[in-house]
Each structure stands twice: as C-alpha cells, then as structure tokens.
Design a protein around this motif. Sequence first.
Motif, PDB file in Angstrom:
ATOM      1  N   ASP A 232      43.201  30.904  38.506  1.00 55.57           N
ATOM      2  CA  ASP A 232      44.103  30.502  39.970  1.00 55.57           C
ATOM      3  C   ASP A 232      45.511  30.573  39.932  1.00 55.57           C
ATOM      4  OD1 ASP A 232      41.694  27.928  40.815  1.00 55.57           O
ATOM      5  OD2 ASP A 232      41.509  30.214  40.973  1.00 55.57           O
ATOM      6  N   GLU A 235      46.348  34.456  39.780  1.00 58.34           N
ATOM      7  CA  GLU A 235      46.176  35.217  40.882  1.00 58.34           C
ATOM      8  C   GLU A 235      47.348  34.843  41.823  1.00 58.34           C
ATOM      9  OE1 GLU A 235      42.141  37.345  40.706  1.00 58.34           O
ATOM     10  OE2 GLU A 235      44.452  37.568  41.151  1.00 58.34           O
ATOM     11  N   LYS A 238      50.421  36.309  41.022  1.00 56.57           N
ATOM     12  CA  LYS A 238      50.477  37.719  40.643  1.00 56.57           C
ATOM     13  C   LYS A 238      51.151  38.030  39.262  1.00 56.57           C
ATOM     14  CE  LYS A 238      50.520  39.517  45.326  1.00 56.57           C
ATOM     15  NZ  LYS A 238      51.148  40.206  46.465  1.00 56.57           N
ATOM     16  N   SER A 282      37.075  41.706  34.839  1.00 53.73           N
ATOM     17  CA  SER A 282      36.978  41.319  36.293  1.00 53.73           C
ATOM     18  C   SER A 282      38.561  41.593  36.816  1.00 53.73           C
ATOM     19  CB  SER A 282      36.909  39.929  36.789  1.00 53.73           C
ATOM     20  OG  SER A 282      37.041  39.622  37.946  1.00 53.73           O
ATOM     21  N   ARG A 283      38.396  42.375  38.136  1.00 55.80           N
ATOM     22  CA  ARG A 283      39.911  42.971  38.556  1.00 55.80           C
ATOM     23  C   ARG A 283      40.414  41.667  39.323  1.00 55.80           C
ATOM     24  NH1 ARG A 283      36.563  47.355  40.033  1.00 55.80           N
ATOM     25  NH2 ARG A 283      37.316  49.458  38.865  1.00 55.80           N
ATOM     26  N   SER A 284      41.636  41.816  39.200  1.00 61.45           N
ATOM     27  CA  SER A 284      42.512  40.878  39.900  1.00 61.45           C
ATOM     28  C   SER A 284      42.056  41.137  41.489  1.00 61.45           C
ATOM     29  CB  SER A 284      43.828  40.786  39.836  1.00 61.45           C
ATOM     30  OG  SER A 284      44.699  40.130  40.624  1.00 61.45           O
ATOM     31  N   ARG A 285      42.338  40.027  42.391  1.00 58.50           N
ATOM     32  CA  ARG A 285      42.119  40.258  43.737  1.00 58.50           C
ATOM     33  C   ARG A 285      43.067  41.074  44.473  1.00 58.50           C
ATOM     34  NH1 ARG A 285      42.874  34.374  44.171  1.00 58.50           N
ATOM     35  NH2 ARG A 285      45.087  34.110  44.984  1.00 58.50           N
ATOM     36  N   HIS A 286      44.109  41.187  43.724  1.00 60.98           N
ATOM     37  CA  HIS A 286      45.293  42.136  44.328  1.00 60.98           C
ATOM     38  C   HIS A 286      45.009  43.632  43.920  1.00 60.98           C
ATOM     39  CE1 HIS A 286      47.471  38.191  45.112  1.00 60.98           C
ATOM     40  NE2 HIS A 286      47.243  37.947  43.907  1.00 60.98           N
ATOM     41  N   THR A 288      42.140  46.893  44.030  1.00 61.32           N
ATOM     42  CA  THR A 288      40.788  47.024  44.757  1.00 61.32           C
ATOM     43  C   THR A 288      40.266  48.486  43.959  1.00 61.32           C
ATOM     44  OG1 THR A 288      41.777  48.591  46.425  1.00 61.32           O
ATOM     45  CG2 THR A 288      41.405  46.089  47.050  1.00 61.32           C
ATOM     46  N   GLN A 315      44.346  43.960  35.554  1.00 58.59           N
ATOM     47  CA  GLN A 315      44.835  44.774  36.547  1.00 58.59           C
ATOM     48  C   GLN A 315      44.463  46.206  36.403  1.00 58.59           C
ATOM     49  OE1 GLN A 315      49.040  44.266  36.951  1.00 58.59           O
ATOM     50  NE2 GLN A 315      48.566  42.310  38.425  1.00 58.59           N
TER      51      GLN A 315
END
Length: 317
Positions: A232, A235, A238, A282-286, A288, A315
């Motif tokens: 968290d 994320e 960043k 897992s990709r960062s939510r920033h 896509t 990333q």
Amino acid sequence: MDKDKEERLEKLLKEWEKSGEKLGHFPSSEKLTVLDLRLLLENPSPLRELIRQIVAAEMGANSTAQSSEAGIELATSATYTEDIQALQDADQALEEHRDKPTQARTELAQARINLKQTQTELEQLKQAAQQTQVDLKTCSAQVEKLLKNEDRYKQDIKAREEELQQLQAELAAAQTDSSAEPALVFLRSDPQLAQIMGLADLPADNTQALIQTVAVLAQIDNLKRLWEALKDRCEAGKRTVTDNECALLQAALDWHNHNWHRLPYRLIDVATASRFDYETQSRSRHVTKGETVAAMQLPGIADGNGKVLCKALVQTK
C-alpha cells in the motif's frame, strides 16, 4: 501234520484195507499222486510194512541174489529216502516262503502309507515355511518403516535442537547488543507501520521489545499483513520499497523460517528487463500494459514448496 494231510492219509489207509492182500492192486477211483505216496511213506502205513516184508523175504531166498537184490533194494530205498527228504525239504521251503509274498505286500502297503504320510507332513512343513516367510517379510517391512520413522524423528529432534541453539544464540546476541537490531530500530522510528503491525507500544527494554517483535512478525499471517502494508505504501507513493522496509520484511521472513528449517520461505525477486510472469508477478495499479519488467517495487513471498503467497509488485513497459 495239518488237518488236510491227516484226512488224506486216513482215506488212503481205508482204501488200502479194501484192497485185501492183492499186491499191486489199489481199488481207489483216484490216482495216487506223489504227495499221496509221500504221506504213505512218511507215516506208519501198510505200504511201509509191505516194503519191509518184501525186503526181508528176498533177503532169505538166496545169499548171492540176496546180496545183489539187497544192494538194489538198499540203493532203491536210499534213493526213495533221498527223494522223500528232497520232497520234505521242498515242502518245508514252500511252507516257509508261502507267507513271504503276503508279508512283502503288507510291508509294501505300509511303506506306501508311511510315504504318503511323510509327503503330507512335508507339504505341511512347506506351507508353514511359506507362511513364515510371508510373516518375516511383513515384519521386515514394519521394522524398516519403524527405522525410517525413527530416523525422521531423530532428524526432527536434531533440527529442533539446532533451531533452539540458534535462537538461544540470537537471543544472547540481542541481549548483548539489542540496540544494534536494525528491524527494532526501524519500527521505533516508524510509528505508523508499528501501529499497523500492532507493535506501537513496545517495551523500553530493547531485549523485551525484540522478543515481542519477533513473536509477532514470525507468524505467517502477520508476515503477509506486513507485505500488504508495504505494498500500500509503494502504491500510494508510486515508489519502490525502501531498504529499511525491505530489511524488515526479510527479518520477519527469517524469523518465520525458524519454524520451517527444512523448507524455508523465500522472497521472490524480479530482474529488470525480464519478461512479465502473471503467475509470480503483479502489475502496479498505475500501469495497465506492458510485457517487460521495468522495475520491481516490492519482492513477493513463496513458501517452501514454491507456492506463491504474495506476488512481486512490478512496473512494466
């Protein structure tokens, strides 16, 4: 003399008496056999008396003829005697050997019974030996299993002893210079993270504080909770995990591995420029899209069997 011979001799004597004094005449309807003659010669009978009288009369007639005929009569008598003796010997031998075939057959039958019994006993012994071999094989398998279990228990005990020694050494080192523990120092300097992990009110004594920290962070659920808190942060900012945060995560993992000495848990590191792996990353939510790793923000966690518990945060580009 047996009963049959006595009856036959009695019958011959009666026939002889019927013949009167006619020499050479025997009125019986039956023919005389060698055995009949033998009975008459061997036992007191008119025939023996007649032969004796003839010999005596001939001896009185003429001295020269008497001598000659006497010699003939003696020779004849000797021959008859020898024949009779031979017949007697043959009859005795026959009597002696008459029962031998029956006895031999009886012995042979008994031998066959004994052989069959021996074969039966041998078969029983063979079956018993086979059962014994089966039982022995089963016992051997059980003993081997017990020995393997014993070896495993010994290894576990040894591992526990080594673990205890290591913990005692770490505790002694912590007691000697607990202020040098980076994880404890970092938690004291980051009250927000300490609050999230339930370690906000650590004792003033560094040894007690370290014991409490280890007891909490060594648990797998709290280890995952620490990873989620760090994720968290990454994320939200960043950013990539800091060195102190990563050191705390590694320390918590090491403490947890004291319970998994044989299959230790590990961090999942990802190399830059490697291909994105959905199974472990897992990709960062920033981000896509992208199939190439641009940077690793937070290492993942895998158990001792390689199962991914927390995917590495990356990333991509």
